[in-house]
Design an enzyme around this catalytic site. Structure first.
Site, PDB file in Angstrom:
ATOM      1  N   LYS A  15     -34.619 -40.543 -25.719  1.00 55.40           N
ATOM      2  CA  LYS A  15     -35.118 -40.066 -27.014  1.00 55.40           C
ATOM      3  C   LYS A  15     -36.068 -38.874 -26.847  1.00 55.40           C
ATOM      4  CE  LYS A  15     -36.972 -44.030 -28.054  1.00 55.40           C
ATOM      5  NZ  LYS A  15     -36.655 -44.748 -26.804  1.00 55.40           N
ATOM      6  N   ARG A  90     -40.349 -48.599 -35.187  1.00 46.73           N
ATOM      7  CA  ARG A  90     -39.934 -49.516 -34.131  1.00 46.73           C
ATOM      8  C   ARG A  90     -39.867 -50.955 -34.620  1.00 46.73           C
ATOM      9  NH1 ARG A  90     -41.600 -46.388 -29.386  1.00 46.73           N
ATOM     10  NH2 ARG A  90     -41.149 -47.441 -27.445  1.00 46.73           N
ATOM     11  N   ARG A 129     -38.753 -41.964 -13.916  1.00 47.68           N
ATOM     12  CA  ARG A 129     -39.289 -40.989 -14.878  1.00 47.68           C
ATOM     13  C   ARG A 129     -40.607 -40.395 -14.397  1.00 47.68           C
ATOM     14  NH1 ARG A 129     -39.591 -42.404 -21.170  1.00 47.68           N
ATOM     15  NH2 ARG A 129     -40.812 -44.202 -20.513  1.00 47.68           N
ATOM     16  N   ARG A 173     -40.693 -54.415 -21.944  1.00 47.29           N
ATOM     17  CA  ARG A 173     -40.445 -53.412 -22.984  1.00 47.29           C
ATOM     18  C   ARG A 173     -39.011 -53.513 -23.504  1.00 47.29           C
ATOM     19  NH1 ARG A 173     -41.846 -48.309 -19.972  1.00 47.29           N
ATOM     20  NH2 ARG A 173     -41.181 -47.229 -21.848  1.00 47.29           N
TER      21      ARG A 173
END
Ligand code: ADP
Ligand code: ADP
Length: 221
Positions: A15, A90, A129, A173
């Site tokens: 995203k 969310r 990441r 998560r």
């Protein structure tokens, strides 16, 4: 009428990467709730300290706090034509609140691309990441490496691994995403706004598919 794009997808789906590219192409601002929380944490504001308690465990920051923060952000002049929303809403309560605030501001959600990526790929993406300290630019050790290791291509700042990208937190998560955020897929599908995008392709190809899915009013800006 201001046009808002909501990017849906699990943590690691891409995203932030895609929002950054689409923001450049459309001229609309990229608004990432996670980035705003991290900036607040860096500045040690009350909001940042509160958010950190949840972020470090991979839990969601409470709706009332998150909604108030986004409402303030969307009312700024740079959102007059719309925005690319990354990481908000969310939860169903946040999605309802978004509709209400956009009604007040004279805007609406015009498309909801859902970036789909298999779960095993997400863990690989998050564990590699790298994020830049100055502006949150996103890289990946293998899939999108910086030109100079450890340094951001765009602003020269240092790259770091997010605390919540460590494997124990990542699993939570993804669980939280499946429980609290995935219901938004049906919420937006029922309104005819959802567009499924295959996120398990090279970054450029995902961008192309996303671009083709955007309504003309957004491309023309
Ligand atoms: P999100 O904002 O959905 O959590 P990011 O955009 O931060 O996802 O991407 C997560 C990680 O995966 C980053 O390291 C990014 O460089 C990498 N990434 C993003 N898109 C792709 C892709 N299409 N293929 C491989 N890696 C990707
Ligand atoms: P990712 O890019 O991996 O999807 P984000 O940067 O969007 O992660 O979010 C990091 C953390 O910030 C989340 O795990 C959560 O604790 C908090 N957060 C971000 N956006 C929201 C939101 N809309 N509601 C509640 N918490 C949020």
């Amino acid at each position: 009428m201001a046009s808002f794009i909501v990017l849906l997808g699990a943590p690691g789906a891409g995203k932030g990467t895609q929002a950054e590219i689409l923001a450049k192409r459309t001229g609309l601002p990229h608004i990432s709730s996670g980035d705003i929380f991290r900036e607040n944490l860096k500045k040690q504001t009350e909001l940042g300290k509160l958010a950190q308690k949840y972020m470090s465990k991979g839990e969601l920051v409470p709706d009332d706090v998150t909604i108030a923060m986004i409402k303030e952000r969307l009312s700024r002049p740079d959102c007059a034509k719309g925005a690319i929303l990354d990481g908000f809403p969310r939860t169903p309560a946040q999605a309802k609140a978004l509709d209400e605030m956009l009604a007040e501001l004279g805007g609406k959600v015009v498309a909801v691309p859902f970036i789909k990526v298999p779960e095993e790929e997400l863990v690989d993406r998050l564990s590699g990441r790298l994020v830049c300290k100055a502006n949150g630019h996103i890289f990946h050790k293998k899939y999108n490496p910086p030109k100079v290791p450890g340094i951001c291509d765009y602003d020269g700042s240092e790259l770091y691994q997010r605390e919540d990208d460590k494997p124990e937190v990542v699993r939570n998560r993804i669980r939280v995403y499946l429980e609290q955020t995935a219901p938004l897929i049906d919420f937006y599908r029922a309104r005819g706004l959802l567009v499924e995008i295959d996120g398990n392709q090279p970054i450029e190809k995902v961008t192309e598919d996303l671009w083709n899915a955007l309504p003309d009013e957004v491309k023309a800006q």
